[in-house]
Write an enzyme that holds these catalytic residues in place. Structure first.
Site, PDB file in Angstrom:
ATOM      1  N   CYS A  39      52.121   8.290  33.336  1.00  0.00           N
ATOM      2  CA  CYS A  39      53.510   8.754  33.351  1.00  0.00           C
ATOM      3  C   CYS A  39      53.881   9.225  31.953  1.00  0.00           C
ATOM      4  O   CYS A  39      53.090   9.143  31.013  1.00  0.00           O
ATOM      5  CB  CYS A  39      54.459   7.656  33.826  1.00  0.00           C
TER       6      CYS A  39
ATOM      7  N   CYS B 254      53.252   7.100  28.799  1.00  0.00           N
ATOM      8  CA  CYS B 254      51.931   7.180  28.153  1.00  0.00           C
ATOM      9  C   CYS B 254      51.933   8.286  27.104  1.00  0.00           C
ATOM     10  O   CYS B 254      51.435   8.099  25.983  1.00  0.00           O
ATOM     11  CB  CYS B 254      50.848   7.451  29.197  1.00  0.00           C
TER      12      CYS B 254
ATOM     13  N   ASP C 120      67.908  46.113  16.803  1.00  0.00           N
ATOM     14  CA  ASP C 120      67.488  47.114  15.827  1.00  0.00           C
ATOM     15  C   ASP C 120      67.565  48.484  16.503  1.00  0.00           C
ATOM     16  O   ASP C 120      67.373  48.603  17.712  1.00  0.00           O
ATOM     17  CB  ASP C 120      66.061  46.816  15.375  1.00  0.00           C
TER      18      ASP C 120
ATOM     19  N   ASP D 208      61.262  45.465  15.922  1.00  0.00           N
ATOM     20  CA  ASP D 208      59.862  45.855  16.062  1.00  0.00           C
ATOM     21  C   ASP D 208      58.900  44.850  15.446  1.00  0.00           C
ATOM     22  O   ASP D 208      57.690  45.007  15.543  1.00  0.00           O
ATOM     23  CB  ASP D 208      59.614  47.248  15.473  1.00  0.00           C
TER      24      ASP D 208
ATOM     25  N   ASP E  64      61.662  44.098  10.515  1.00  0.00           N
ATOM     26  CA  ASP E  64      62.704  43.184  10.982  1.00  0.00           C
ATOM     27  C   ASP E  64      62.274  41.726  10.898  1.00  0.00           C
ATOM     28  O   ASP E  64      62.971  40.840  11.391  1.00  0.00           O
ATOM     29  CB  ASP E  64      63.078  43.503  12.438  1.00  0.00           C
TER      30      ASP E  64
END
Length: 726
Positions: free
Chosen positions: A13, A16, A414, A612, A616
């Site tokens: 579960c 763990c 942009d 791009d 940027d």
């Protein structure tokens, strides 16, 4: 620091997973340890000089779990089918042994039947049920509590009580119910098997991607073809790819013309024509012609390997909402054990019920509780969501981004390469009297053939599209950013900006009235032959066809749009008006873009930035979600959290829709996981007994617990239905 990944076995579960994370995170040399319970994978960021991969694996093994380093993409073996078959076989064994117990449960007083039931229950308890004892022992040894503890408690209570009763150690009134422990184990094994199957479907997109890699390659050595394993290829090797074969590496075409199926990269089904000099991507399929390639990227450098690594990291990441489930799960087992004891005490001591009745209710409370459902709620939804994105060319680097992008309130766009095509085109010609458009275009192309300026190249492309082939110019001189002077057919040819023409004493008066009709967003270039102006041309970076539609859809989604560009304000104003953004900033440098993101964030906005991925980069990194558009050939270098491979602006909208759908599915999963436990535990405790005489047998409580996890994974798989609606 390096990142190592391990395949983990033996987890029952989310507790763990939490225990592994807690122990490893406290180890010097490890900066981050994250376990994806749904994928059963551990991701560790560590200092290799202080801690080796083998040492980390040894620590996990010391906690009682299996750990195996994950090999590079395409090299690891998928052992999922074997593990699934093992789960299925244990379930079938425990079911086959339990059915006789269920059919003879009313005859357990018969000596032969009783001994048969004892034998079958013991076989199930200490074979199919042994895994729960192991898990419980390791959990308690590490001072934690997992689902194995609950299962071991419940099945042991039923088995050993029945064992003592069978041998008369509880007096004459002792009643054995061996079928309870055996059926509990059978039902929980069924749940584990179904859960494993569902998990396999959730991760199918990644496994499908791994299977795309070519196993063999045709290596060209001294003019002879040799078939070698694709893993042996090295950079600059020459490779032949026949029609119908998979391209084994990223490379450049040296010879040949063909069409390739690139759907694995772009998500588009239409073939793409490739000629000499074009790049090709490994795992794409050569459809028509024979190609000779030079390998440029091999192994972990290939686009496929980068995508696989990105998807694996995304699926191994934890979304913020997962922290809530982790906190609840950490307290879950102790609370359930306490509720079980309270249930027994209330029924037996306060209400005076029979011991066996109160005892069975206490067992039912223990086995119906399930922390697994909460542990699976988030990672399974993220696995499915990232798989959907992968199939659509939307590569998600961090799984948590799917949650974050769903709550974005502002998106910065942009201009160049995002809202526009990023490549100027010749949009209008203004020939002077006595000069035709074809003649003017020929002069522009003649001067532009030797220039690398984007406007010059646009003129060359326009001439080629019109079937115009200019003669070669002579005595070419270029003034950077201003214009070109040369001799063409014996006369002086000038092509450039108005300032360049003024410097060359060329009067543009005859053309000014005609060129005034060019839009404010256009760049004007003039041509003069023999000192006389012969015409002008307008160039523009055209909008992408769906730019205005995308901005409109973002507004409908309640997201504020802002265009940000380093271009002139007049150009920015016209583009902003055409696409309909809420605001814009012009003439900004890359560092200013980053500052704009910070300003919106200080105002409380959750900001996404779409660009791009190159100039940027600072803004993409600063934004809450960075969306890199058009990163299909260089994914690893992109700064964004999401990479849109197809260079399709509409994928920005699709990514947000996918994020919102994924978060909605996570919330549904968490609701049902909590609702199940809130409703199931009181039912198992017998709160409906007095009004309706309704109780829940422990074995059926175990069945309900098993199916709770299956239902959560199944609900996550329903997310795939939105793929066609993105």
């Amino acid at each position: 620091m390096i990142v190592s990944r391990f395949s983990i076995t033996g987890m029952s579960c989310v507790n763990c997973a939490g225990r592994i994370e807690k122990v490893l995170s406290a180890v010097p040399g490890i900066t981050r340890a994250v376990v994806n319970f749904a994928l059963e994978e551990l991701t560790v960021e560590h200092d290799p000089a202080r801690l080796s991969v083998a040492a980390i694996g040894g620590m996990v093994v010391g906690l009682g779990y299996g750990a195996r380093p994950v090999l590079p993409a395409g090299e690891q073996e998928d052992d999922g089918p074997g593990r699934l078959a093992l789960q299925r076989n244990w379930f079938l064994f425990s079911l086959a042994a339990s059915l006789p117990l269920m059919l003879t449960m009313s005859l357990h007083h018969h000596p032969l039947i009783g001994w048969m039931n004892l034998f079958l229950a013991t076989a199930v308890q200490f074979s199919a049920g042994l895994i729960f004892y192991r898990g419980a022992w390791h959990a308690l040894r590490n001072r934690s509590a997992s689902m194995d503890v609950l299962v071991a408690l419940g099945t042991s209570a039923a088995y050993f009580y029945s064992l003592f009763a069978f041998f008369g150690l509880l007096g004459k009134g002792g009643e054995s119910f061996f079928e309870t422990s055996a059926m509990l184990i059978a039902f929980i094994r069924l749940g584990k098997y179904l859960e494993a199957r569902a998990r396999g479907k959730a991760g199918e997109a990644l496994r499908k991607l791994l299977r795309l890699q070519a196993d063999k390659a045709r290596l060209l050595v001294d003019g002879e073809e040799r078939e070698v394993p694709a893993s042996q290829l090295r950079r600059d090797d020459i490779v032949m790819v026949r029609p119908g074969e998979t391209v084994p590496v990223d490379g450049l075409i040296l010879e040949g013309v063909s069409t390739l199926d690139e759907s694995m990269v772009t998500g588009e089904s239409l073939p793409v024509e490739k000629v000499k000099g074009d790049p090709v991507t490994g795992a794409t399929v050569n459809l028509t012609g024979l190609l000779m390639l030079r390998a440029t990227r091999v192994g972990e450098e290939t686009l496929l390997a980068q995508i696989v690594r990105m998807v694996q990291e995304a699926q191994g990441d934890k979304a913020p909402i997962q922290r809530f489930a982790d906190r609840v799960s950490a307290l879950f087992v102790p609370v359930v054990v306490a509720l079980s004891l309270v249930t027994f005490a209330v029924w037996f001591l306060l209400l005076g019920a029979q011991f066996i009745f109160a005892f069975k209710l206490a067992i039912a409370v223990v086995v119906i509780a399930c922390p697994c459902a909460m542990g699976l709620a988030t990672p399974t939804a993220i696995m499915v969501g990232s798989g959907i994105g992968l199939n659509r060319g939307i590569l998600i680097k961090r799984g948590s981004v799917l949650e974050i992008i769903s709550r974005v309130t502002v998106i910065l766009l942009d201009k160049t390469g995002t809202l526009t095509r990023g490549k100027p085109e010749l949009v209008s010609l203004f020939p002077a009297p006595g000069t035709s458009e074809a003649e003017l275009l020929e002069l522009l192309a003649a001067a532009g053939k030797s220039s690398s300026h984007p406007l010059s190249q646009a003129a060359v492309r326009a001439a080629a599209a019109g079937g115009i082939t200019p003669d070669a110019a002579e005595e070419i001189r270029e003034k950077g950013g201003a214009g070109v002077s040369c001799r063409y057919r014996g006369a002086e040819l000038l092509v450039g900006s108005p300032r360049f023409m003024a410097e060359q004493a060329v009067s543009l008066a005859p053309l000014l009235q005609a060129t005034e009709q060019a839009g404010a967003g256009s760049s004007l270039v003039y041509a003069a032959l023999g000192g006389e102006a012969v015409g002008g041309a307008a160039y523009a970076d055209r909008l992408k066809e769906n730019a205005a539609q995308v901005v409109g859809l973002l507004r409908e989604m309640g997201i504020t749009t802002c265009m940000i560009t380093g271009d002139r304000r007049e150009v920015a104003q016209e583009i902003a008006t055409l696409v309909g953004v809420d605001s814009f900033e012009a003439e900004v440098l890359p560092e200013r873009k980053q500052q704009v993101v910070k300003e919106y964030q200080k105002g409380g906005a959750l900001v996404a930035m779409a660009g791009d991925g190159i100039n940027d980069a600072p803004a993409l990194a600063q934004a809450d979600v960075g969306i890199a558009i058009g990163g299909g050939t260089d994914v690893a270098k992109e700064t964004g959290d999401i990479v849109l491979v197809k260079d399709d602006l509409m994928d920005v909208v699709r990514a947000i829709r996918l994020g919102r759908a994924t978060l909605a599915k996570v919330k549904q999963n968490l609701f049902w996981a909590l609702f199940y436990n809130v409703a199931g535990i009181p039912l198992a405790a017998g709160v409906l007994y007095y009004p309706f005489h309704l109780t829940l047998r422990p074995e059926f409580a175990g069945l309900a617990m098993a199916f709770s996890s299956v239902s959560v994974v199944g609900n996550s798989l329903l997310l795939r239905r939105i793929a066609g609606r993105l």
